[in-house]
Design an enzyme around this catalytic site. Structure first.
Site, mmCIF file in Angstrom:
data_model
loop_
_atom_site.group_PDB
_atom_site.id
_atom_site.type_symbol
_atom_site.label_atom_id
_atom_site.label_comp_id
_atom_site.label_asym_id
_atom_site.label_seq_id
_atom_site.Cartn_x
_atom_site.Cartn_y
_atom_site.Cartn_z
ATOM 1 N N CYS A 59 14.357 -45.881 57.918
ATOM 2 C CA CYS A 59 14.736 -44.462 57.928
ATOM 3 C C CYS A 59 13.520 -43.586 58.175
ATOM 4 C CB CYS A 59 15.396 -44.082 56.624
ATOM 5 S SG CYS A 59 14.262 -44.233 55.269
ATOM 6 N N GLU A 118 20.851 -40.730 65.777
ATOM 7 C CA GLU A 118 19.995 -41.803 65.243
ATOM 8 C C GLU A 118 20.396 -43.114 65.927
ATOM 9 O OE1 GLU A 118 20.758 -43.245 61.209
ATOM 10 O OE2 GLU A 118 18.603 -43.335 60.879
HETATM 11 P P1 NAD Z 1 25.787 -47.659 55.991
HETATM 12 O O1 NAD Z 1 26.025 -46.214 55.762
HETATM 13 O O2 NAD Z 1 26.634 -48.363 56.986
HETATM 14 O O3 NAD Z 1 25.970 -48.487 54.616
HETATM 15 C C1 NAD Z 1 25.326 -48.090 53.430
HETATM 16 C C2 NAD Z 1 26.194 -48.498 52.254
HETATM 17 O O4 NAD Z 1 27.445 -47.827 52.335
HETATM 18 C C3 NAD Z 1 26.507 -49.997 52.208
HETATM 19 O O5 NAD Z 1 26.387 -50.447 50.883
HETATM 20 C C4 NAD Z 1 27.946 -50.071 52.705
HETATM 21 O O6 NAD Z 1 28.676 -51.116 52.094
HETATM 22 C C5 NAD Z 1 28.536 -48.734 52.305
HETATM 23 N N1 NAD Z 1 29.552 -48.267 53.261
HETATM 24 C C6 NAD Z 1 29.550 -48.466 54.606
HETATM 25 N N2 NAD Z 1 30.651 -47.894 55.157
HETATM 26 C C7 NAD Z 1 31.331 -47.319 54.145
HETATM 27 C C8 NAD Z 1 32.564 -46.572 54.078
HETATM 28 N N3 NAD Z 1 33.279 -46.291 55.170
HETATM 29 N N4 NAD Z 1 32.968 -46.139 52.868
HETATM 30 C C9 NAD Z 1 32.250 -46.392 51.766
HETATM 31 N N5 NAD Z 1 31.099 -47.106 51.770
HETATM 32 C C10 NAD Z 1 30.634 -47.557 52.944
HETATM 33 O O7 NAD Z 1 24.242 -47.826 56.330
HETATM 34 P P2 NAD Z 1 23.485 -49.135 56.811
HETATM 35 O O8 NAD Z 1 23.879 -49.431 58.224
HETATM 36 O O9 NAD Z 1 23.601 -50.218 55.806
HETATM 37 O O10 NAD Z 1 21.972 -48.623 56.766
HETATM 38 C C11 NAD Z 1 21.353 -47.918 57.809
HETATM 39 C C12 NAD Z 1 21.391 -46.420 57.568
HETATM 40 O O11 NAD Z 1 20.765 -46.104 56.323
HETATM 41 C C13 NAD Z 1 20.617 -45.640 58.620
HETATM 42 O O12 NAD Z 1 21.349 -44.494 58.963
HETATM 43 C C14 NAD Z 1 19.327 -45.253 57.907
HETATM 44 O O13 NAD Z 1 18.680 -44.107 58.401
HETATM 45 C C15 NAD Z 1 19.836 -45.038 56.519
HETATM 46 N N6 NAD Z 1 18.757 -45.117 55.543
HETATM 47 C C16 NAD Z 1 18.316 -43.951 55.014
HETATM 48 C C17 NAD Z 1 17.269 -43.955 54.105
HETATM 49 C C18 NAD Z 1 16.769 -42.669 53.520
HETATM 50 O O14 NAD Z 1 15.972 -42.729 52.606
HETATM 51 N N7 NAD Z 1 17.185 -41.514 53.976
HETATM 52 C C19 NAD Z 1 16.686 -45.172 53.727
HETATM 53 C C20 NAD Z 1 17.167 -46.350 54.282
HETATM 54 C C21 NAD Z 1 18.208 -46.305 55.197
#
Ligand code: NAD
Length: 495
Positions: A280, A381
Site C-alpha cells: 500500500c 490503484e
Molecule cells: P481486499 O479488500 O480484497 O480484502 C481485505 C479483507 O477484506 C480480506 O480479509 C477479505 O477477506 C475481506 N473482503 C474482501 N471482499 C470482501 C467483501 N466483499 N465483503 C467483506 N469482506 C471482504 O484487499 P486485498 O486484495 O486482500 O489487499 C490489497 C488491498 O489492501 C490494496 O488495495 C492495498 O492498497 C490495501 N492495503 C492497504 C493498506 C493501508 O495501510 N492503507 C495496507 C495494506 C494493504
C-alpha cells in the site's frame, strides 16, 4: 491436503465444511485449503473472546507486558519459519518477508511499554477538596480484518496493542494466505497468553458480515481495498462500533530537477517494484519535474530491466510473482488500457517467462511514460509492478497532482532544496510523507495511516493512535465525605 482451520480458545477447530483453495503464486499449484467459517464458528469465537475479556481486562498491565516480552522472543526465534510461510503463500522474497515480520515485531516491542502508555492524568484540587483523574479502559472484543499483502505485519499493527490494552481480539486474516496468522496466534499462546484472548477466525465476506453486524464486538480495524474499507466503515458505524478502515493507495514520488538522480532512481526501484508493487506504500506514480524527465525515465528503464524476477526459493530473487492468476490478468488489462489511452509503454512486464515456473503468476517490471491524469492507469490503484511517469512543468503542478488525487496514503519528494521540502511536507494532503526517502512507512511508535480515500475513520494504526483507538477514556471526579458540607447546590459548580 493440508487444511488451515481456526484458532479458537487455544485450539485448532472448525464447524464449517466450506473451504477455499490456497495456491503457491510461484508455481500456480494448489498447496492447501482454508476453512470458510460459518455462524457456529463465529459464535464459538465470540463466546471464547467474551469469557477471556472478563479475566484479561483485569490482568495488570505489567503482567500483560511480560507476556508480550515473551512473545517478542518467540517471534525472533521463529523469524525464519514465519518468513517462509509468508513467502510460500504470498510469493514475496524471503528477505522481504523477514523485513515485514520485523516491522510487525516492532509493534509488539512498542506494546511491551503498555504500563507506561496507559498511565492516566491526575489533577489535584480541581475544586476545594476535589480531585479528578482520567484513565483509559479497554473496549471489550476488538476485531481485525486484514489483506493478503502483509500476512504478519498488518495483523500485528492491530492485535498486540489491542491485547496490551486489555481487550480480547478476533483476527480474520486474508483467505489467500492465512497460515501465518495461525502460527502467530500459537506463538502468543506459547508465550503465556490465556486462551481466547486472541482468536483467529478464517473465512470470507460471510464472516466479515457477521463481525460487522455483531452487537458484542466493540471495534473493527480493517485494512484492504478502498471499496471494502468504505463498506466496513459504514456498516460498522451503523452498528455502533468504533472503526478504523484503511484502504488503497496511489502514491506519488516527486523528482525535482535538483534531486540527486541516482538516489531517486534507486529509491524508485525498490518502492515501485519491490514485493511486485503489492504494497500500500508502493510508489506507482513518479512525477518528473522540469527537464529531469528524460534522464529519469532512461535510468529507471535501464535498472528495471536488470531486476531479478524469480521465485522466493531463489536467493537472488528481487521480485516474486503477484498473488493470483486473476490479479495477474487484472494487471495485464491495466497495461493494455494504458496503451489504448495513449501512454508510452517503455517496459512491458507481460512478456516475462520464468523457466520452470511457467504457471506462476509472474509479471515483470513495467514502465509507462507520459501518463496523464485523465488516464485509468493514473486514477486507479493497480497493485502490481507498474510505474507511471507523469511529466510536470513545475513544482506547483506536481504538488497539485498529489493533492487532487483521490487517494492520500503516502508520498515523497526528492530534492536538494530545504525550502521546497518544507513547503511540500506542510502543504501536501497526504497521511505519510517522505523527503529523499522512497517509502515513508512510520515506525511502530509513530502511527500509520493515510488521508482521503486511503483511510475511513478518525484513528490511524499503532503508536499512540492505537492505544487511543483500543481504549475508552474515563474521567472521575471525587471528593471524600469529610470535606465541607454545604447542602444542595443547583447552579453549575465553578471555581
Ligand atoms: P481486499 O479488500 O480484497 O480484502 C481485505 C479483507 O477484506 C480480506 O480479509 C477479505 O477477506 C475481506 N473482503 C474482501 N471482499 C470482501 C467483501 N466483499 N465483503 C467483506 N469482506 C471482504 O484487499 P486485498 O486484495 O486482500 O489487499 C490489497 C488491498 O489492501 C490494496 O488495495 C492495498 O492498497 C490495501 N492495503 C492497504 C493498506 C493501508 O495501510 N492503507 C495496507 C495494506 C494493504
Amino acid at each position: 491436503m493440508n487444511k488451515v482451520l481456526n484458532f479458537i480458545d487455544g485450539d485448532i477447530s472448525n464447524s464449517s465444511n466450506r473451504y477455499q483453495n490456497i495456491y503457491d503464486p510461484s508455481t500456480g499449484e494448489k498447496i492447501s485449503e482454508v476453512v470458510l467459517s460459518n455462524s457456529f464458528d463465529f459464535n464459538k469465537a465470540i463466546e471464547s473472546s467474551n469469557n477471556a475479556f472478563k479475566e484479561w481486562s483485569n490482568v495488570t498491565p505489567l503482567k500483560r507486558s511480560r507476556i508480550l516480552s515473551n512473545y517478542k522472543i518467540l517471534i525472533e526465534k521463529n523469524l525464519e519459519n514465519l518468513a517462509k510461510i509468508i513467502s510460500l503463500e504470498h510469493g514475496k522474497t524471503l528477505d522481504d518477508a523477514k523485513g515485514s515480520v520485523i516491522r510487525g515485531l516492532e509493534v509488539v516491542e512498542f506494546a511491551c511499554g503498555i504500563p507506561h502508555l496507559l498511565k492516566g492524568e491526575f489533577s489535584q484540587n480541581v475544586g476545594t477538596g476535589i480531585d479528578s483523574w482520567s484513565v483509559r479502559q479497554p473496549l471489550g472484543i476488538s476485531a481485525g480484518i486484514t489483506p493478503f499483502n502483509f500476512p504478519a505485519m498488518v495483523p500485528m499493527w492491530m492485535y498486540p496493542i489491542a491485547i496490551a490494552c486489555g481487550n480480547s481480539f478476533i483476527l480474520k486474516p486474508s483467505e489467500k494466505n492465512p497460515t501465518c496468522s495461525i502460527k502467530l496466534a500459537e506463538l502468543f499462546s506459547e508465550a503465556g497468553l490465556p486462551d481466547g484472548v486472541l482468536n483467529v477466525l478464517n473465512g470470507d465476506k460471510e464472516i466479515v458480515n457477521l463481525i460487522l453486524n455483531s452487537k458484542i464486538i466493540s471495534s473493527v480495524s480493517f485494512v484492504g481495498s478502498t471499496p471494502i474499507a468504505k463498506y466496513v466503515y459504514e456498516t460498522s458505524a451503523k452498528n455502533g462500533k468504533r472503526v478504523q478502515a484503511l484502504g488503497g493507495a496511489k502514491n506519488h514520488l516527486i523528482v525535482m530537477p535538483d534531486a540527486n538522480l541516482d538516489q531517486a532512481v534507486d529509491g524508485i526501484m525498490g518502492a515501485a517494484y519491490g514485493s511486485a508493487g503489492e504494497r500500500c506504500m508502493a510508489v506507482s506514480v513518479a512525477v518528473a519535474v522540469g527537464d529531469i524527465g528524460d534522464k529519469l525515465v532512461d535510468q529507471i528503464n535501464n535498472k528495471a530491466q536488470s531486476i531479478k524476477v524469480a521465485p522466493w526459493t531463489n536467493s537472488e530473487s528481487e521480485m516474486g510473482p503477484v498473488i493470483s492468476k486473476e490479479h495477474k490478468q487484472k494487471i495485464e488489462k491495466y497495461i493494455s488500457k494504458g496503451e489504448e489511452e495513449g501512454a508510452n509503454l517503455i517496459l512491458d512486464g507481460r512478456k516475462i517467462k520464468i523457466q520452470g515456473y511457467e504457471k506462476g503468476n509472474f509479471i515483470g517490471p513495467t514502465l509507462f511514460d507520459n501518463v496523464s491524469k485523465e488516464m485509468t492507469i493514473y486514477k486507479e490503484e493497480i497493485f502490481g509492478p507498474v510505474l507511471s511517469v507523469v511529466r510536470a512543468k513545475s513544482y506547483e503542478e506536481a504538488i497539485n497532482l498529489v493533492n487532487t488525487h483521490a487517494f492520500g496514503n503516502g508520498t515523497s519528494i526528492y530534492t536538494s532544496d530545504g525550502e521546497v521540502a518544507n513547503h511540500f511536507t506542510t502543504n501536501c494532503k497526504i497521511g505519510m510523507v517522505g523527503v529523499n526517502v522512497p517509502i515513508p512507512v512510520p515506525m511502530a511508535f509513530h502511527s500509520f495511516g493515510g488521508w482521503k480515500q486511503s483511510l475511513f475513520g478518525d484513528h490511524a494504526m499503532h503508536g499512540m493512535e492505537g492505544v487511543r483507538f483500543y481504549t475508552k477514556l474515563k474521567t472521575t471526579t471525587s471528593r471524600w465525605p469529610k470535606s465541607i458540607q454545604k447542602g444542595p447546590e443547583f447552579k453549575m459548580p465553578t471555581n
